[in-house]
Structures are given as C-alpha cells and as structure tokens.
Design an enzyme around this catalytic site. Structure first.
Site, PDB file in Angstrom:
ATOM      1  N   SER A  49       0.868  -1.174   0.000  1.00 15.82           N
ATOM      2  CA  SER A  49       0.000   0.000   0.000  1.00 15.82           C
ATOM      3  C   SER A  49       0.907   1.227   0.000  1.00 15.82           C
ATOM      4  O   SER A  49       1.575   1.506   0.987  1.00 15.82           O
ATOM      5  CB  SER A  49      -0.907  -0.011   1.225  1.00 15.82           C
ATOM      6  OG  SER A  49      -1.610   1.203   1.338  1.00 15.82           O
ATOM      7  N   GLY A  79       0.351  -0.520  11.851  1.00 20.32           N
ATOM      8  CA  GLY A  79      -0.034   0.085  13.117  1.00 20.32           C
ATOM      9  C   GLY A  79      -1.506   0.429  13.166  1.00 20.32           C
ATOM     10  O   GLY A  79      -2.294   0.053  12.290  1.00 20.32           O
ATOM     11  N   GLY A  81      -3.195   3.209  12.670  1.00 21.83           N
ATOM     12  CA  GLY A  81      -3.744   3.976  11.561  1.00 21.83           C
ATOM     13  C   GLY A  81      -4.021   3.104  10.342  1.00 21.83           C
ATOM     14  O   GLY A  81      -5.024   3.294   9.640  1.00 21.83           O
ATOM     15  N   THR A  82      -3.132   2.138  10.079  1.00 24.87           N
ATOM     16  CA  THR A  82      -3.327   1.228   8.954  1.00 24.87           C
ATOM     17  C   THR A  82      -4.500   0.288   9.215  1.00 24.87           C
ATOM     18  O   THR A  82      -5.276  -0.026   8.307  1.00 24.87           O
ATOM     19  CB  THR A  82      -2.041   0.418   8.690  1.00 24.87           C
ATOM     20  OG1 THR A  82      -0.924   1.304   8.684  1.00 24.87           O
ATOM     21  CG2 THR A  82      -2.110  -0.276   7.354  1.00 24.87           C
ATOM     22  N   VAL A  83      -4.636  -0.153  10.471  1.00 24.97           N
ATOM     23  CA  VAL A  83      -5.805  -0.968  10.846  1.00 24.97           C
ATOM     24  C   VAL A  83      -7.081  -0.177  10.590  1.00 24.97           C
ATOM     25  O   VAL A  83      -8.063  -0.702  10.037  1.00 24.97           O
ATOM     26  CB  VAL A  83      -5.720  -1.396  12.323  1.00 24.97           C
ATOM     27  CG1 VAL A  83      -7.011  -2.074  12.759  1.00 24.97           C
ATOM     28  CG2 VAL A  83      -4.534  -2.331  12.545  1.00 24.97           C
ATOM     29  N   GLU A  85      -7.595   2.162   8.417  1.00 23.67           N
ATOM     30  CA  GLU A  85      -7.861   2.243   6.973  1.00 23.67           C
ATOM     31  C   GLU A  85      -8.489   0.950   6.464  1.00 23.67           C
ATOM     32  O   GLU A  85      -9.426   0.971   5.656  1.00 23.67           O
ATOM     33  CB  GLU A  85      -6.573   2.541   6.208  1.00 23.67           C
ATOM     34  CG  GLU A  85      -6.804   2.748   4.717  1.00 23.67           C
ATOM     35  CD  GLU A  85      -5.563   3.142   3.948  1.00 23.67           C
ATOM     36  OE1 GLU A  85      -5.595   3.049   2.707  1.00 23.67           O
ATOM     37  OE2 GLU A  85      -4.565   3.542   4.583  1.00 23.67           O
ATOM     38  N   THR A 106       3.492   1.670  16.602  1.00 23.07           N
ATOM     39  CA  THR A 106       4.039   2.067  17.894  1.00 23.07           C
ATOM     40  C   THR A 106       3.246   1.465  19.049  1.00 23.07           C
ATOM     41  O   THR A 106       3.792   0.782  19.911  1.00 23.07           O
ATOM     42  CB  THR A 106       4.045   3.603  18.020  1.00 23.07           C
ATOM     43  OG1 THR A 106       4.817   4.153  16.952  1.00 23.07           O
ATOM     44  CG2 THR A 106       4.652   4.035  19.349  1.00 23.07           C
ATOM     45  N   ASP A 228     -19.925  -6.125  22.940  1.00 23.75           N
ATOM     46  CA  ASP A 228     -21.158  -6.159  23.726  1.00 23.75           C
ATOM     47  C   ASP A 228     -22.271  -5.288  23.161  1.00 23.75           C
ATOM     48  O   ASP A 228     -23.358  -5.184  23.751  1.00 23.75           O
ATOM     49  CB  ASP A 228     -20.884  -5.771  25.178  1.00 23.75           C
ATOM     50  CG  ASP A 228     -20.351  -4.344  25.325  1.00 23.75           C
ATOM     51  OD1 ASP A 228     -20.174  -3.663  24.291  1.00 23.75           O
ATOM     52  OD2 ASP A 228     -20.110  -3.924  26.474  1.00 23.75           O
ATOM     53  N   GLU A 286      -5.617   8.937  14.511  1.00 17.94           N
ATOM     54  CA  GLU A 286      -5.554   9.822  13.351  1.00 17.94           C
ATOM     55  C   GLU A 286      -6.518  10.982  13.564  1.00 17.94           C
ATOM     56  O   GLU A 286      -7.691  10.770  13.890  1.00 17.94           O
ATOM     57  CB  GLU A 286      -5.942   9.068  12.069  1.00 17.94           C
ATOM     58  CG  GLU A 286      -5.084   7.843  11.770  1.00 17.94           C
ATOM     59  CD  GLU A 286      -3.652   8.207  11.394  1.00 17.94           C
ATOM     60  OE1 GLU A 286      -3.463   9.245  10.709  1.00 17.94           O
ATOM     61  OE2 GLU A 286      -2.734   7.467  11.780  1.00 17.94           O
TER      62      GLU A 286
END
Length: 317
Positions: A49, A79, A81-83, A85, A106, A228, A286
C-alpha cells in the site's frame, strides 16, 4: 460468534503492508510473517500500500472480484492507523470476510485486545492457534473505527506525537501522559445527546471507546468489551484533582461512577457530540474529523482472528 481456526485452510489470503511501517527491516519482517501465514493459506498475495486510501481501494477490488475471485481472508501488517484504513475499506464496501492483524506500529492498541504479541513474528505464529471472533465497529459520521474517538487533551497528545515529540510521552497512556504533562489544557463547552438524553458541561477531554487500550495502556474498566453492542463514553470533569488517580484505579461499569470523582462513565449505543468552539477529533490515532460528530455502534460487524487468553506462550520464537 467464535469460530476455531484449527485445521482451517484458507484459499487465498492477501497481506497488506506499508514500506514505512514501524518495523525496522520491513522486508525481513514480511518474510517472517509470510512463513507463518502460508501454513494455513493455500495462496498468499503480498500487496504494498503506497498511498493513503490504497487499502480502501483494494477492498473495493476484492469485493467486486477484480483483484481475484477467491480471496477469503485479509491480513494486515501495520499500526493503528493502517488498521483503521482497513476497517474503513471493509465497512464501506461491505466486505464480509475475516481479517488477521499483525502489529507493525508504535502502540498497536487493538492487537492487545486480540491477545497477540507486540512482536510481528510471534503474532503471525499465534494466528494459527487463534479463533475468529466478531467485534463491534464504531461509525463516526461517515467513517468507521475499531478502537476510540476522542477530543481535547487526547488530540493535543496526538498532535505532539505527529510533530515529532513522541519522546515527551513515550509509550505511556495518551490519557495519563496528557493529564500529567500538559499544563494548560484547552477547555471547551459540550452538549452530548446520549441515547436521546441531553448532557451539557465543560471539560478538557471526551473519549468514546470500543477497544480496551488507548496509547498502549489498558483503560481501567474491567468489564469493557468490544463485542457487547455498547460504546463507553468517558467525560473528564473540569478542574478535578482526582483525575490522575482515577486513570489507574481498576473498577467495573457497575461501580465506576461511585468510585470515580473526576471521570464520568456512560454506556451508550448512540452519541452525538457538539462543542464550542469546534474541536478536532482523534479517531484511532488519526486526527480525521471536527465536531459536531455522531457516533453509533454497529454490533458484531467484523470478524478478526483472536488468540484465546489461556493459550500457552512459551512455544514461539
């Protein structure tokens, strides 16, 4: 929903990564991860990416089968931020296939919720013993998030990190470090509509959490669950001297507001936030929106590979 991965062989897994992840040698890291993933994927594609939004576009291609017609799992090495996205790509394109998250940032907050190691090689090995579990997703205006949305001090901390001052905060909690370190927090007036009930006040920080970790540290709410069907709203009370001790005091949702002077906790499914003045909003690390915002929970919207808590951890290298 819990589905054991044992003896499962996926047809085609796609592994997304960024060249500039938190892994020092990304290409060696890719080799370590691929060695694990190929043990339970018949076919593994590794996809770079390059630009922001690429993963969302790849999700659309997977949905309409222009990427391939047999992709049945997506992996991510990156990290928080990528998760975020990837979650937005999955939700925007209604892509109903499981995902596996391998830490490459991080804090890797949601990886901690999945009980995986912070080390990418070990985490990829742990996936073979993992289970598919369903997790709630937060919808924030027209965006999506797994972990949290916050405004006030938490945004000031994120801006310090983005400006290269991470050494001030290290891996301490976003909440803890900002309360202790920022001497002149910006207070603001808010009006909340929480499941139809209106709440007014003044604060230096609001946080809406789905996941259990923010900024590398666990939220001290012992029964917080990302599955939940509820969001956890934390309102930091103005000029309360007890906030710092409140951050580290473990308690559950039944006794939180009895034991806590400086931080109010509310469970909700639908939250509207208006502020004066307009405030920036941090979404999973972000800074992506400004108030007003509307947050709602989408129950059990996505399946993620999760390591059972009682899995032995002495067999990984």
């Amino acid at each position: 929903m819990v589905k054991k991965l044992e003896n499962t062989k996926f047809k085609h897994g796609v592994l997304f990564y960024h060249e500039y992840s938190g892994i020092k040698d990304i290409y060696r890291g890719l080799g370590d991860v691929a060695a694990s993933l190929t043990t339970f994927c018949k076919h593994l594609s590794i996809q770079l990416s390059e630009d922001e939004g690429d993963i969302i576009r790849f999700c659309q291609k997977i949905k309409d089968q222009s990427y391939s017609d047999d992709v049945d799992i997506i992996f991510l090495l990156g990290g928080d931020g990528t998760v975020n996205e990837l979650i937005n790509g999955m939700m925007q394109h209604e892509l109903n296939i499981p995902i596996g998250i391998i830490p490459g940032g991080t804090f890797n907050d949601f990886v901690k919720t999945l009980n995986l190691s912070p080390r990418h090689k070990i985490a990829s090995q742990q996936l073979i013993q993992s289970e598919l579990q369903s997790y709630d997703v937060m919808k924030i205006n027209d965006q999506y998030a797994l972990n949290f949305a916050g405004l006030g001090l938490i945004v000031q901390n994120a801006e310090n990190v983005q400006n290269g001052n991470k050494d001030i905060f290290g891996k301490l909690s976003y909440v803890g470090s900002t309360v202790k370190t920022l001497l002149n927090p910006e207070h603001f007036d808010y009006q909340l509509t929480v499941d139809g009930k209106v709440i007014d006040g003044n604060t230096a920080m609001l946080v809406v959490a789905n996941g259990s970790f923010i900024g590398g540290s666990r939220i001290p709410l012992t029964d917080l669950s990302p599955s939940d069907g509820y969001l956890n709203l934390f309102i930091f009370k103005e000029h309360s001297s007890s906030v710092l001790s409140d951050i580290f005091k473990q308690r559950d949702s039944m006794n939180w507001n009895h034991m806590t002077e400086g931080i109010q906790h509310l469970l909700a499914k639908d939250i509207k936030i208006e502020t004066k003045p307009e405030m920036k909003v941090d979404i999973d690390g972000e800074i992506a929106l400004k108030t007003p915002i509307h947050i709602e929970v989408i129950p059990k919207a996505i399946q993620i590979l999760t390591l059972p808590e009682d899995t032995p951890d002495n067999e990984y290298e």
